[in-house]
Design an enzyme around this catalytic site. Structure first.
Site, PDB file in Angstrom:
ATOM      1  N   LYS A  50      50.599   9.144 -50.486  1.00  0.00           N
ATOM      2  CA  LYS A  50      52.027   9.250 -50.827  1.00  0.00           C
ATOM      3  C   LYS A  50      52.941   8.735 -49.722  1.00  0.00           C
ATOM      4  CE  LYS A  50      52.203  14.218 -50.160  1.00  0.00           C
ATOM      5  NZ  LYS A  50      52.924  14.303 -48.889  1.00  0.00           N
ATOM      6  N   ARG A  63      57.427  21.802 -52.504  1.00  0.00           N
ATOM      7  CA  ARG A  63      56.006  22.072 -52.704  1.00  0.00           C
ATOM      8  C   ARG A  63      55.771  23.431 -53.343  1.00  0.00           C
ATOM      9  NH1 ARG A  63      54.246  18.553 -48.010  1.00  0.00           N
ATOM     10  NH2 ARG A  63      52.005  18.500 -47.980  1.00  0.00           N
ATOM     11  N   ARG A 116      39.479   9.756 -42.392  1.00  0.00           N
ATOM     12  CA  ARG A 116      40.682   9.528 -41.582  1.00  0.00           C
ATOM     13  C   ARG A 116      40.671  10.406 -40.330  1.00  0.00           C
ATOM     14  NH1 ARG A 116      46.226  10.861 -44.531  1.00  0.00           N
ATOM     15  NH2 ARG A 116      45.458   9.491 -46.155  1.00  0.00           N
ATOM     16  N   ARG A 149      40.880  13.532 -35.151  1.00  0.00           N
ATOM     17  CA  ARG A 149      41.533  14.819 -35.460  1.00  0.00           C
ATOM     18  C   ARG A 149      40.469  15.851 -35.801  1.00  0.00           C
ATOM     19  NH1 ARG A 149      46.616  13.549 -39.300  1.00  0.00           N
ATOM     20  NH2 ARG A 149      46.349  15.766 -39.640  1.00  0.00           N
ATOM     21  N   ARG A 151      43.850  22.746 -47.994  1.00  0.00           N
ATOM     22  CA  ARG A 151      45.085  22.029 -48.322  1.00  0.00           C
ATOM     23  C   ARG A 151      45.084  21.567 -49.770  1.00  0.00           C
ATOM     24  NH1 ARG A 151      45.385  17.497 -44.051  1.00  0.00           N
ATOM     25  NH2 ARG A 151      47.351  16.956 -44.993  1.00  0.00           N
TER      26      ARG A 151
HETATM   27  P1  AMP Z   1      52.300  16.308 -45.256  1.00  0.00           P
HETATM   28  O1  AMP Z   1      52.318  15.225 -44.247  1.00  0.00           O
HETATM   29  O2  AMP Z   1      53.345  16.132 -46.325  1.00  0.00           O
HETATM   30  O3  AMP Z   1      50.929  16.555 -45.862  1.00  0.00           O
HETATM   31  O4  AMP Z   1      52.701  17.662 -44.486  1.00  0.00           O
HETATM   32  C1  AMP Z   1      51.959  18.116 -43.390  1.00  0.00           C
HETATM   33  C2  AMP Z   1      52.115  19.628 -43.240  1.00  0.00           C
HETATM   34  O5  AMP Z   1      53.493  19.956 -43.007  1.00  0.00           O
HETATM   35  C3  AMP Z   1      51.712  20.454 -44.456  1.00  0.00           C
HETATM   36  O6  AMP Z   1      50.312  20.686 -44.517  1.00  0.00           O
HETATM   37  C4  AMP Z   1      52.515  21.736 -44.215  1.00  0.00           C
HETATM   38  O7  AMP Z   1      51.919  22.536 -43.226  1.00  0.00           O
HETATM   39  C5  AMP Z   1      53.825  21.187 -43.653  1.00  0.00           C
HETATM   40  N1  AMP Z   1      54.791  20.889 -44.748  1.00  0.00           N
HETATM   41  C6  AMP Z   1      55.272  19.668 -45.116  1.00  0.00           C
HETATM   42  N2  AMP Z   1      56.138  19.780 -46.143  1.00  0.00           N
HETATM   43  C7  AMP Z   1      56.211  21.105 -46.437  1.00  0.00           C
HETATM   44  C8  AMP Z   1      56.891  21.856 -47.430  1.00  0.00           C
HETATM   45  N3  AMP Z   1      57.689  21.278 -48.326  1.00  0.00           N
HETATM   46  N4  AMP Z   1      56.723  23.206 -47.411  1.00  0.00           N
HETATM   47  C9  AMP Z   1      55.931  23.815 -46.510  1.00  0.00           C
HETATM   48  N5  AMP Z   1      55.222  23.159 -45.590  1.00  0.00           N
HETATM   49  C10 AMP Z   1      55.349  21.819 -45.533  1.00  0.00           C
END
Ligand code: AMP
Length: 190
Positions: A14, A89, A128, A134, A145
């Site tokens: 995404k 989310r 990745r 990581r 996740r």
């Molecule tokens: P992403 O890069 O979008 O997968 O986000 C990485 C991490 O940031 C997620 O696994 C959450 O820990 C946190 N995060 C990002 N967006 C949100 C959201 N809308 N609500 C809560 N946590 C978020």
């Protein structure tokens, strides 16, 4: 002008597609994950608060995330439209976003959902993680996740589907191929 969201499970590409859509439509892409990561790197109070949730693959609390997005959507560059990546989310975040947009007399035009098979995503994410060194991205965290996505974020998609603004796109394939699918699907919902 377009105000839209991109929603998809971790590893569905995404972020990559968000950058391309934002380029093509001339709108700013706002990734909550990127904002959190930048804050963690700078060790700001927000970053310190978010880090343990992120490391465990959990969602940061709604109160913290909502405030961050509310502040970000007040900035001038969103006046020409925006693409939110990774927010909302949870259904509570959907309500918050509705409230934020209503307060500035705006509404969403489209929600793009990227889909992909869980086992393919696990393979991608672990690949990745190994490439980027990581080591905290273990299979357990990755699967957590994904579970959280199914448990909380699919409800978000169904709320928007009730409004008839969701475009669903298969996220498996070459990057250009997926972008073409996305641009075609967006024409249908706008
Ligand atoms: P992403 O890069 O979008 O997968 O986000 C990485 C991490 O940031 C997620 O696994 C959450 O820990 C946190 N995060 C990002 N967006 C949100 C959201 N809308 N609500 C809560 N946590 C978020």
């Amino acid at each position: 002008m377009t105000r839209m969201l991109i929603i998809g499970p971790p590893g569905s590409g995404k972020g990559t597609q968000a950058a391309r859509i934002s380029d093509r439509l001339g709108i700013v892409a706002i990734s909550t994950g990127d904002i959190f990561r930048a804050n963690v790197k700078e060790m700001t109070p927000l970053g310190v608060e978010a880090k343990s949730y992120m490391d465990a693959g959990d969602y940061v609390q709604d109160s913290v995330t909502n405030k961050m997005v509310r502040d970000r959507l007040k900035e001038a560059d969103v006046e020409d439209g925006f693409l939110l990546d990774g927010y909302p989310r949870t259904t509570a975040q959907v309500d918050e976003l509705d409230d934020i947009l209503a307060s500035i007399d705006q509404q969403l035009d489209a929600v793009l959902q990227l889909t992909a098979d869980d086992e393919e995503l696990v393979k991608r994410l672990l690949g990745r993680a190994a490439q980027d060194g990581r080591t905290d991205d273990t299979e357990e965290v990755v699967r957590h996740r994904l579970d959280l996505y199914h448990e909380k974020t699919e409800e978000v998609v169904s709320k928007y589907a009730d409004r008839g603004i969701v475009a669903k796109v298969d996220g498996i394939g070459g990057i250009d191929e997926v972008t073409d699918r996305v641009m075609t699907a967006l024409k249908d919902v706008q």
